[in-house]
Structure formats: structure tokens, C-alpha cells
Design a protein around this motif. Sequence first.
Motif, PDB file in Angstrom:
ATOM      1  N   ASP A   1      -9.148  -1.668  -7.866  1.00  0.00           N
ATOM      2  CA  ASP A   1     -10.050  -2.477  -8.693  1.00  0.00           C
ATOM      3  C   ASP A   1      -9.526  -3.891  -8.891  1.00  0.00           C
ATOM      4  O   ASP A   1     -10.295  -4.857  -8.849  1.00  0.00           O
ATOM      5  CB  ASP A   1     -10.208  -1.830 -10.084  1.00  0.00           C
ATOM      6  N   GLN A   2      -8.220  -3.999  -9.134  1.00  0.00           N
ATOM      7  CA  GLN A   2      -7.631  -5.332  -9.310  1.00  0.00           C
ATOM      8  C   GLN A   2      -7.799  -6.163  -8.035  1.00  0.00           C
ATOM      9  O   GLN A   2      -8.089  -7.356  -8.092  1.00  0.00           O
ATOM     10  CB  GLN A   2      -6.131  -5.242  -9.650  1.00  0.00           C
TER      11      GLN A   2
ATOM     12  N   ASN B   1      -5.629   6.950  -3.112  1.00  0.00           N
ATOM     13  CA  ASN B   1      -6.095   7.456  -4.406  1.00  0.00           C
ATOM     14  C   ASN B   1      -6.774   6.386  -5.271  1.00  0.00           C
ATOM     15  O   ASN B   1      -7.228   6.678  -6.374  1.00  0.00           O
ATOM     16  CB  ASN B   1      -4.965   8.168  -5.162  1.00  0.00           C
TER      17      ASN B   1
ATOM     18  N   ASP C   1       1.665   5.494  -3.802  1.00  0.00           N
ATOM     19  CA  ASP C   1       1.756   6.893  -4.234  1.00  0.00           C
ATOM     20  C   ASP C   1       2.920   7.614  -3.560  1.00  0.00           C
ATOM     21  O   ASP C   1       3.320   8.693  -3.987  1.00  0.00           O
ATOM     22  CB  ASP C   1       0.431   7.622  -3.938  1.00  0.00           C
TER      23      ASP C   1
ATOM     24  N   ASP D   1      -5.552   3.656  -6.700  1.00  0.00           N
ATOM     25  CA  ASP D   1      -4.731   2.885  -7.649  1.00  0.00           C
ATOM     26  C   ASP D   1      -4.682   1.412  -7.257  1.00  0.00           C
ATOM     27  O   ASP D   1      -4.393   1.091  -6.108  1.00  0.00           O
ATOM     28  CB  ASP D   1      -3.276   3.404  -7.650  1.00  0.00           C
ATOM     29  N   GLY D   2      -4.925   0.537  -8.213  1.00  0.00           N
ATOM     30  CA  GLY D   2      -4.795  -0.900  -7.971  1.00  0.00           C
ATOM     31  C   GLY D   2      -5.937  -1.503  -7.173  1.00  0.00           C
ATOM     32  O   GLY D   2      -5.990  -2.723  -6.987  1.00  0.00           O
TER      33      GLY D   2
ATOM     34  N   VAL E   1      -1.040  -1.207  -4.392  1.00  0.00           N
ATOM     35  CA  VAL E   1      -2.247  -0.378  -4.295  1.00  0.00           C
ATOM     36  C   VAL E   1      -1.983   0.956  -3.614  1.00  0.00           C
ATOM     37  O   VAL E   1      -0.945   1.156  -2.966  1.00  0.00           O
ATOM     38  CB  VAL E   1      -3.385  -1.106  -3.505  1.00  0.00           C
ATOM     39  N   SER E   2      -2.915   1.843  -3.815  1.00  0.00           N
ATOM     40  CA  SER E   2      -2.980   3.032  -2.979  1.00  0.00           C
ATOM     41  C   SER E   2      -4.416   3.156  -2.507  1.00  0.00           C
ATOM     42  O   SER E   2      -5.306   3.478  -3.298  1.00  0.00           O
ATOM     43  CB  SER E   2      -2.572   4.288  -3.754  1.00  0.00           C
TER      44      SER E   2
ATOM     45  N   ARG F   1       8.318   3.150  -7.546  1.00  0.00           N
ATOM     46  CA  ARG F   1       7.992   1.735  -7.736  1.00  0.00           C
ATOM     47  C   ARG F   1       9.223   0.858  -7.966  1.00  0.00           C
ATOM     48  O   ARG F   1       9.272  -0.281  -7.509  1.00  0.00           O
ATOM     49  CB  ARG F   1       7.048   1.550  -8.912  1.00  0.00           C
TER      50      ARG F   1
ATOM     51  N   ASN G   1       0.822  -1.220   0.000  1.00  0.00           N
ATOM     52  CA  ASN G   1       0.000   0.000   0.000  1.00  0.00           C
ATOM     53  C   ASN G   1       0.858   1.274   0.000  1.00  0.00           C
ATOM     54  O   ASN G   1       2.066   1.211   0.213  1.00  0.00           O
ATOM     55  CB  ASN G   1      -0.898  -0.026   1.241  1.00  0.00           C
TER      56      ASN G   1
END
Length: 303
Positions: free
Chosen positions: A165-166, A160, A130, A162-163, A156-157, A134, A127
Motif C-alpha cells: 500500500d505504501q 503477502n 517475509d 506487506d508494504g 515490501v512483500s 528485518r 522485496n
Amino acid sequence: MTGQTRAGFAAIIGAPNAGKSTLVNQLVGTKITIVTHKVQTTRFPVRGVMMHGNSQVVLVDTPGIFAPRRRLDRAMVKSAWEGAGDADAIVHLIDARHWTGQGDRAEDEAIIDRLKLIGAKAILAINKIDLVERSLLLGATKALFDTGVYSDVLMVSGLNGDGVDQLADLLASRMPEGPYLFPEDQAADMPSRLIAAEVTREKLMLRLHQEIPYQLTVETENWTQHDDGAVRIDQMIHVSRDGHKSIVLGKGGQTIRDIGMAARKELTEILGRPVHLFLRVKVSERWQENRERFSAIGLDFDV
Ligand SMILES: Nc1nc2c(ncn2[C@@H]2O[C@H](COP(=O)(O)OP(=O)(O)OP(=O)(O)O)[C@@H](O)[C@H]2O)c(=O)[nH]1
Ligand SMILES: [Mg+2]
């Protein structure tokens, strides 16, 4: 919805402040669990319901896992592992900064050891990506995966999105086939009185410093529905000593007024109706040794 449905539980575990509650709110799509910048914000498992395609995932936000000292800490950590034990999927959330040289990995490593011991396969979610480069995570990701306790690794973040949904896709696919466990439009299953107490506790944590937020608890004592649609909520803030009481009140009562205003504003939004919130402060020296206060929030007193 046509086709076979899936439903089950997914526990989010991790060190204090990893971002578990933020992630759960992001996955559910509304705020159901409190968040602060401080460690040990969440005190007991909070369930939030995520609908995703044909799946219903009941997310279990758990207290941070760390080396406990006080009775309350022990009960918090125990409840976190229990949340994981009963789940169809476990997400181990770590703060990416712990693995890029900014911060301590000891708590993450202790969790990995325990996962090994119980033989569980968890989804690793790294996590706060952001906040890090990376490329700095490549080595750490491999080392983490090589521990053998993870089935998947995701970046993930929770902040915000990011990631996220996956992660939602993955969790949805891991749920066993079966009927939904909660009504589809229900995001949380916490009693309103407890939600209201948690909102006030969040504002107290945000405003107060050092040990004070850790040595208080909030109880909703009365909930009165008025005919005009408004609700009156009376809460008691239990603090552990006199000095804390005067700090919570603040000069001329300013601190408690600010806290009450912030809590009332949020409760008005959550409940969708006018709220009259009345806060009082009381010294209850030994509230942390009170069995009923633990059972009221579903914690085990005898650990
Ligand atoms: N930059 C950034 N901050 C995040 C992210 N996720 C969470 N945070 C911040 O991290 C802090 C802790 O978040 P929480 O969600 O309360 O963490 P927690 O794991 O539930 O903490 P405990 O309940 O104390 O165990 C808050 O200030 C969040 O705003 C993220 O992806 N990026
Ligand atoms: Mg939390």
C-alpha cells in the motif's frame, strides 16, 4: 471522481526472480502477468493498470535484468531497460535475501551501475521481507541508499502484501497530472491470444525442468467463439528439438495432458467462460532465430 487526475507509467525492474511479476499482480489486484519459481519467467514488458485514489498507474512488469547470452536474452534485457526509460517512475525491486548473505548481489549491483549511468532516480523496494530478519537489513539498506540512485526505500512483500500500500501511495503521487490513459475498469492491455499463450507457458515452466522451458515458446493459432458461449483455443508449443518434444508430451501424453488441464482451468477463470484448449507440440529448431516470433511479443530481434 472529483479533482485533478494523475496518470503515468511505472516500470518495475530487477534481477530475475526478484518478484517483479508477483508485485505487479498484487498492485493491480488481479493476475495479469505470469509467475514461477524459476528465473527468466517474464519475456517481454507486460502492462497492468492500477487505480489508486485519483491516480492511474500503468505498471510495466519487465523481464529480469542479467548478463544476456542468447539473442532472446538480449532482447529481453533490452526491453526491460526501455520500459524503464519511458517511465514516470522506476521501481528497482531486489530480493532481500541477496543482501542478507543468502544469494548473489552481482545482478543488483549491475543494475545500480546502469541507473547511475543513465542518471535516473529509482524507488528501491526491498522485496521478500517475509523471508528475512528485518534487523539484518539495516546495514544493507544504508549501503544501498548511499549509492545515490534512489529517491526512496521501502520494504515490501509482494507475496503477502506487506508494504505494498505504501508503494502504491508513493507511485500514485509520482504520476504527472493528466487524464487517465486506460478505461478505469481495464486491468491489462494484452491481447487475449497472448494472455492465453502466457498462461500455457507458465504451466510448462512449472512442470518442466532444466533448459527445456527456456527453449520453447507458445503461440495461439486459433481462437473460435462458439454460440454456446464457450471458446475453443488452439495453441502450438514450439520446442527446439525432438528430445524436448517427447518430454513435453510425456509418457502416453500424460505431461501435456496435465499442462493442458492446468492451463484450461486458469483460462476458464480469466475469461469467465468455458474453454476448450487444444495443445500441439512441434519441433521448430530455429524459432529463436525467427524475427516474426520476436515482433509478435514486442521484442527487438536485432540486438
Ligand atoms: N516469500 C516470498 N516469495 C516471493 C515474494 N515475491 C515473489 N516471490 C516468489 O518469487 C518467485 C519469483 O517471482 P516472480 O514474480 O515470477 O519474479 P520475477 O521477478 O517476475 O521473475 P522473472 O520474470 O523471471 O524476472 C516466485 O516463486 C514467487 O512466488 C515475496 O514477497 N515473498
Ligand atoms: Mg516476471
